[in-house]
Design a protein around this motif. Structure first.
Motif, short mmCIF file in Angstrom:
data_model
loop_
_atom_site.label_atom_id
_atom_site.label_comp_id
_atom_site.label_asym_id
_atom_site.label_seq_id
_atom_site.Cartn_x
_atom_site.Cartn_y
_atom_site.Cartn_z
N VAL A 35 0.82 -1.22 0.00
CA VAL A 35 0.00 0.00 0.00
C VAL A 35 0.85 1.27 0.00
O VAL A 35 0.64 2.17 -0.83
CB VAL A 35 -0.99 -0.02 1.18
N PRO A 36 1.86 1.44 0.90
CA PRO A 36 2.68 2.67 0.85
C PRO A 36 3.40 2.84 -0.49
O PRO A 36 3.52 3.97 -0.98
CB PRO A 36 3.67 2.48 2.00
N ILE A 37 3.87 1.72 -1.06
CA ILE A 37 4.57 1.80 -2.35
C ILE A 37 3.60 2.28 -3.42
O ILE A 37 3.93 3.15 -4.26
CB ILE A 37 5.17 0.43 -2.71
N ALA A 38 2.38 1.71 -3.41
CA ALA A 38 1.39 2.11 -4.41
C ALA A 38 1.03 3.59 -4.28
O ALA A 38 0.92 4.31 -5.28
CB ALA A 38 0.15 1.23 -4.28
N ARG A 39 0.85 4.07 -3.06
CA ARG A 39 0.51 5.49 -2.86
C ARG A 39 1.65 6.40 -3.34
O ARG A 39 1.42 7.46 -3.94
CB ARG A 39 0.20 5.74 -1.39
N GLU A 61 3.61 10.28 -7.56
CA GLU A 61 4.51 10.69 -8.63
C GLU A 61 3.73 10.90 -9.93
O GLU A 61 3.98 11.87 -10.66
CB GLU A 61 5.60 9.63 -8.84
N LEU A 62 2.80 10.00 -10.22
CA LEU A 62 1.99 10.15 -11.43
C LEU A 62 1.12 11.40 -11.34
O LEU A 62 0.91 12.11 -12.34
CB LEU A 62 1.12 8.90 -11.63
N GLN A 63 0.60 11.68 -10.14
CA GLN A 63 -0.23 12.87 -9.95
C GLN A 63 0.58 14.15 -10.17
O GLN A 63 0.09 15.14 -10.73
CB GLN A 63 -0.83 12.86 -8.55
N ASP A 64 1.86 14.13 -9.72
CA ASP A 64 2.72 15.30 -9.91
C ASP A 64 2.97 15.56 -11.39
O ASP A 64 3.13 16.72 -11.81
CB ASP A 64 4.05 15.09 -9.18
N GLN A 65 3.05 14.46 -12.18
CA GLN A 65 3.27 14.64 -13.61
C GLN A 65 2.02 15.17 -14.32
O GLN A 65 2.12 15.87 -15.33
CB GLN A 65 3.71 13.31 -14.24
N GLU A 66 0.85 14.83 -13.79
CA GLU A 66 -0.41 15.30 -14.39
C GLU A 66 -1.29 15.85 -13.27
O GLU A 66 -2.25 15.22 -12.85
CB GLU A 66 -1.12 14.17 -15.13
N ALA A 72 4.76 -0.23 -10.31
CA ALA A 72 4.89 0.97 -11.15
C ALA A 72 4.33 0.71 -12.54
O ALA A 72 3.63 1.56 -13.12
CB ALA A 72 6.35 1.40 -11.22
N ASN A 73 4.62 -0.46 -13.11
CA ASN A 73 4.10 -0.79 -14.44
C ASN A 73 2.59 -0.97 -14.41
O ASN A 73 1.87 -0.45 -15.28
CB ASN A 73 4.77 -2.06 -14.96
N LEU A 74 2.08 -1.72 -13.41
CA LEU A 74 0.64 -2.01 -13.37
C LEU A 74 -0.17 -0.76 -13.04
O LEU A 74 -1.20 -0.48 -13.69
CB LEU A 74 0.36 -3.13 -12.36
N LEU A 75 0.27 0.01 -12.05
CA LEU A 75 -0.45 1.24 -11.71
C LEU A 75 -0.29 2.29 -12.80
O LEU A 75 -1.22 3.07 -13.06
CB LEU A 75 0.05 1.78 -10.38
N GLY A 76 0.90 2.30 -13.44
CA GLY A 76 1.10 3.24 -14.55
C GLY A 76 0.15 2.95 -15.70
O GLY A 76 -0.41 3.86 -16.32
N ASN A 77 -0.06 1.64 -15.99
CA ASN A 77 -1.02 1.27 -17.04
C ASN A 77 -2.44 1.70 -16.65
O ASN A 77 -3.21 2.22 -17.47
CB ASN A 77 -0.98 -0.23 -17.30
N ALA A 78 -2.80 1.44 -15.36
CA ALA A 78 -4.14 1.81 -14.92
C ALA A 78 -4.33 3.34 -15.01
O ALA A 78 -5.39 3.83 -15.42
CB ALA A 78 -4.35 1.33 -13.48
N TRP A 79 -3.31 4.10 -14.62
CA TRP A 79 -3.38 5.56 -14.70
C TRP A 79 -3.51 6.01 -16.15
O TRP A 79 -4.31 6.88 -16.48
CB TRP A 79 -2.12 6.15 -14.05
N LYS A 80 -2.73 5.39 -17.01
CA LYS A 80 -2.71 5.78 -18.42
C LYS A 80 -4.03 5.49 -19.10
O LYS A 80 -4.59 6.35 -19.81
CB LYS A 80 -1.56 5.05 -19.11
#
Length: 580
Positions: free
Chosen positions: A428-432, A437-442, A469-477
Motif C-alpha cells: 500500500v505505501p509503495i502504491a501510494r 509521482e503520477l499525480q505530480d506529472q499530471e 509501477a508498471n501495473l499502476l502506470g497502465n491503470a493511470w494511463k
C-alpha cells in the motif's frame, strides 16, 4: 437248555439204579421170608413211584416258572428295543436283506425323508437312492459281509426331491422270522458340502499359485520343515519345489555370499517381530544372479500361538535394472542440467552486460539529440517555420520514447537476473508513492484510489516497486479519458494462493487477444492514443514468475481491466476498508 435236560436224565438214572440195587440189598439183609420180601418189594416200588412223581412235578413246575420269567424278560426287552427304535432321534429303519423292502421305520426317518409310514412300507431301499446311484448300491450290497458294518457316506433323495448326504451304519437282525438289517442314518450334508467347498478352494488356491510368477512357501513354526513350495520356485531358483522342501536350508545356501547376512538377519527378525521383509541377490545353478524381494510373516491361531510361517518371494531383477538405469539417467540429467545452468548463467551475464553497454552507448547519443533539439528550438524558434517546429518536436518526442524504451529494457534485464531478497513488504505505501509521482506529472487529473490500510506480501522489495509501477502506470494511463477515473488495490487472502488485484475502469481491451498481452512489444492501442513501449507487462510477468507466482488479466472493452497476480505465500490484507 439241552445240556440241562441231559444232566437231569443222567441224575434220574443214577438215583433209580442206586435205589433199586440199594433197596434190594436192604430188604435181603432184613429178612429172608419170601412173603415179607414180596410185600417189601411192592411197597418199595410204590414209594419210588410216589417220590419220583413228586420230584418230577417239582422239576416241571420250576422249569415252567423259569420259562415264563424268561419270556417276560424277552418281551420286556423287545418292548424297550422297539421304543428305543421308534423314539431314536436319528433316522432308523429295518429292511429285508433279500427283497430290500422296508419292514419298519422310526419317527425320525418319517420326519427326515418326508414319507409316511405306509409309504415306506410300500418302498424299497432303491426308492430313496438317486437313480444314478442304484447300480453302485446293488454292487456294493453283494460284496457286503458281516453282521455289523459301517457303510459310510451315501446320497439319498427325500420325498421333496432334495439330495442329502447321510452316514449309514448297519446291523444284521432277525425281524418277523426274516433275515433283516437295521440301519441308522446320520445327516452329514453340511459337512460334505463344506468339505467339497474347501477342496474347491484349495484346488483354486493351488491353480492360482501355480500360475503366479511369485513363489509362495509355507513352513513349520520354527522353519525347520518346509510344508509347501509353489511350482514357480523352479523358474526362479532353478531347483524343483520337491528339492527345496527336502532341504529347508537350500534357500539360504543359494543367497549371494555378499547378501547372506541380510537374508539371515531377516529370518531372525521374523522370529522376533512376527514379520520381516528384505531384498537380496541369489545365484542360480546356471550362475545367473537375480534380485529377490522376500516378504514373510508368522501364522498364528485364535490363541495367538504360532502354527506356521509363510511368505512370498518375488523376482525384482528387472526392477533393479530399471532402477540402476534410472539412477544413471538421473545423474546424467543432473550433469546436463548443471552444465546448461552454468551456460545459461554465463549467457545471461553476457546479455546483461551487453544490455547495459548498449543502453549506455545509446543513452549518450540520445541525450545529445534531445539537448541539441531543445537548443535549436530555443535559439532559432523565430527562424523555424511551422513545419520546421513540428519536425523538431517530433525528433524530441522520438528521442524521449527511445530513452524510455532503453529504461524499460534495462528494467526487464534486472527483473530476469537480479538476485532475490525475500522479505515482508507492504504494497500500500509503495502504491501510494507511485500514484503521487503520477499525480505530480499530471496535476490536472482526478483519480480515485482505493486500498486497504495494509497489504503485506513476501517478496523482493527491489522488484515489487517496478511491478507496481508498471501495473499502476497502465491503470493511470488507460483511465486518462475518464472523468470518474478509479483505481483499486485489493487482495483475496481466502484463496489457496493469496491473489493481489489492481482494478481500473479504463478503456479495457478485447480479451480474444489476451494470450499475446505478455509478449514483448505487443500493443492493443496506437501510440497516438496511449504512449508506451510494450515492455512493461513482459517485465511484470518475469517478476511474478521469479517469485513463484502467476499473473493474468480480465478485461472488457470500454469497462476497464483487472490484473491479478500471486507472489510468495503469506499475502495478507489488514483492515480492507477502502481508503481514498
Amino acid at each position: 437248555m439241552a445240556r440241562t435236560a441231559l444232566g437231569i436224565g443222567v441224575l434220574y438214572a443214577v438215583l433209580g439204579l442206586s435205589w433199586i440195587f440199594g433197596s434190594d440189598a436192604l430188604v435181603a439183609s432184613i429178612s429172608t421170608d419170601p412173603e415179607w420180601t414180596a410185600s417189601a418189594q411192592r411197597y418199595k416200588g410204590v414209594f419210588y413211584v410216589l417220590s419220583t412223581s413228586f420230584a418230577l412235578v417239582f422239576l416241571i413246575s420250576a422249569g415252567y416258572k423259569r420259562l415264563f420269567q424268561a419270556l417276560d424278560r424277552v418281551e420286556s426287552t423287545e418292548l424297550r428295543m422297539r421304543d428305543m427304535f421308534l423314539q431314536h432321534p436319528q433316522p432308523m429303519w429295518v429292511y429285508d436283506k433279500e427283497t430290500l423292502e422296508f419292514l419298519a421305520v422310526n419317527d425320525a426317518a418319517i420326519r427326515y425323508y418326508g414319507y409316511s409310514r405306509e409309504e415306506f412300507m410300500r418302498m424299497t431301499l432303491k426308492d430313496i437312492r438317486p437313480a444314478e446311484d442304484v447300480a453302485g448300491f446293488l454292487a456294493a450290497r453283494q460284496r457286503a459281509e458281516g453282521g455289523h458294518r459301517d457303510i459310510g457316506v451315501v446320497r439319498h433323495r427325500k420325498k421333496s426331491g432334495e439330495l442329502v448326504f447321510v452316514h449309514l451304519a448297519l446291523h444284521a437282525v432277525q425281524f418277523a422270522q426274516r433275515h433283516a438289517a437295521m440301519v441308522m442314518a446320520l445327516d452329514v450334508t453340511a459337512e460334505v458340502l463344506s468339505k467339497r467347498a474347501l477342496e474347491r478352494q484349495e484346488a483354486q488356491f493351488r491353480q492360482l499359485h501355480q500360475s503366479l510368477a511369485d513363489v509362495l512357501w509355507i513352513a513349520s513354526a520354527d522353519g525347520s520343515t518346509m510344508l509347501y513350495v509353489s511350482p514357480s520356485a523352479e523358474h526362479l531358483y532353478g531347483h524343483s519345489p520337491e528339492a527345496l522342501i527336502a532341504n529347508p536350508d537350500m534357500w539360504l545356501q543359494l543367497v549371494h555370499p555378499d547378501d547372506a547376512g541380510i537374508a539371515a538377519a531377516s529370518h531372525h527378525t521374523l522370529l522376533a517381530m512376527g514379520e520381516a521383509s528384505c531384498e537380496y541377490r541369489i545365484r542360480t545353478p546356471s550362475g545367473e544372479v537375480k534380485w529377490i524381494s522376500d516378504r514373510k510373516r508368522l501364522i498364528v491361531d485364535d490363541e495367538r500361538l504360532v502354527t506356521m510361517m509363510g511368505g512370498i518371494l518375488k523376482d525384482i531383477t528387472a526392477d533393479k535394472e530399471r532402477e540402476t538405469l534410472r539412477d544413471a539417467s538421473h545423474l546424467e540429467l543432473e550433469r546436463q542440467v548443471a552444465e546448461r545452468t552454468s551456460e545459461l548463467q554465463r549467457v545471461n551475464a553476457e546479455l546483461d552486460a551487453f544490455a547495459r553497454t548498449i543502453a549506455h552507448d545509446l543513452r549518450a547519443p540520445l541525450t545529445t539529440v534531445v539537448g541539441f533539439t531543445q537548443l535549436v528550438s530555443k535559439r532559432y524558434a523565430s527562424a523555424l517555420e511551422g513545419e520546421g517546429a513540428r519536425m523538431m518536436g517530433r525528433i524530441d518526442r522520438s528521442a524521449k520514447q527511445m530513452a524510455h524504451l532503453i529504461d524499460d529494457l534495462l528494467s526487464l534485464s534486472r527483473a530476469s537476473t537480479a538476485p532475490l531478497e525475500i522479505r515482508n513488504v507492504d504494497l500500500v505505501p509503495i502504491a501510494r508513492d507511485i500514484l503521487e509521482e503520477l499525480q505530480d506529472q499530471e496535476p490536472e487529473r482526478k483519480v480515485r484510489f482505493e486500498a486497504p490500510e495494509s497489504l503485506r506480501v513476501r517478496a523482493d522489495l527491489g522488484l515489487v516497486r517496478p511491478l507496481l509501477a508498471n501495473l499502476l502506470g497502465n491503470a493511470w494511463k488507460f483511465t486518462g479519458k475518464r472523468e470518474d477515473a478509479s483505481i483499486r488495490l485489493s487482495a483475496d487472502s481466502a484463496a489457496p494462493d493469496a491473489v493481489v488485484c489492481i482494478r481500473d475502469n479504463g478503456v479495457g481491451f478485447d480479451t480474444d487477444q489476451a494470450g499475446l498481452i505478455f509478449q514483448p512489444f505487443q500493443r492493443f492501442h496506437t501510440l497516438s492514443e496511449f504512449s508506451g513501449t510494450g515492455i512493461g507487462l513482459t517485465t511484470c510477468e518475469r517478476i511474478v514468475h521469479r517469485h513463484g507466482g502467476r499473473i493474468w488479466l480480465e478485461s472488457k472493452l470500454g469497462e476497464g481491466t483487472s490484473v491479478f497476480f500471486t507472489l510468495s505465500p503469506g499475502t495478507e490484507a489488514v483492515h480492507p476498508e477502502p481508503a481514498g
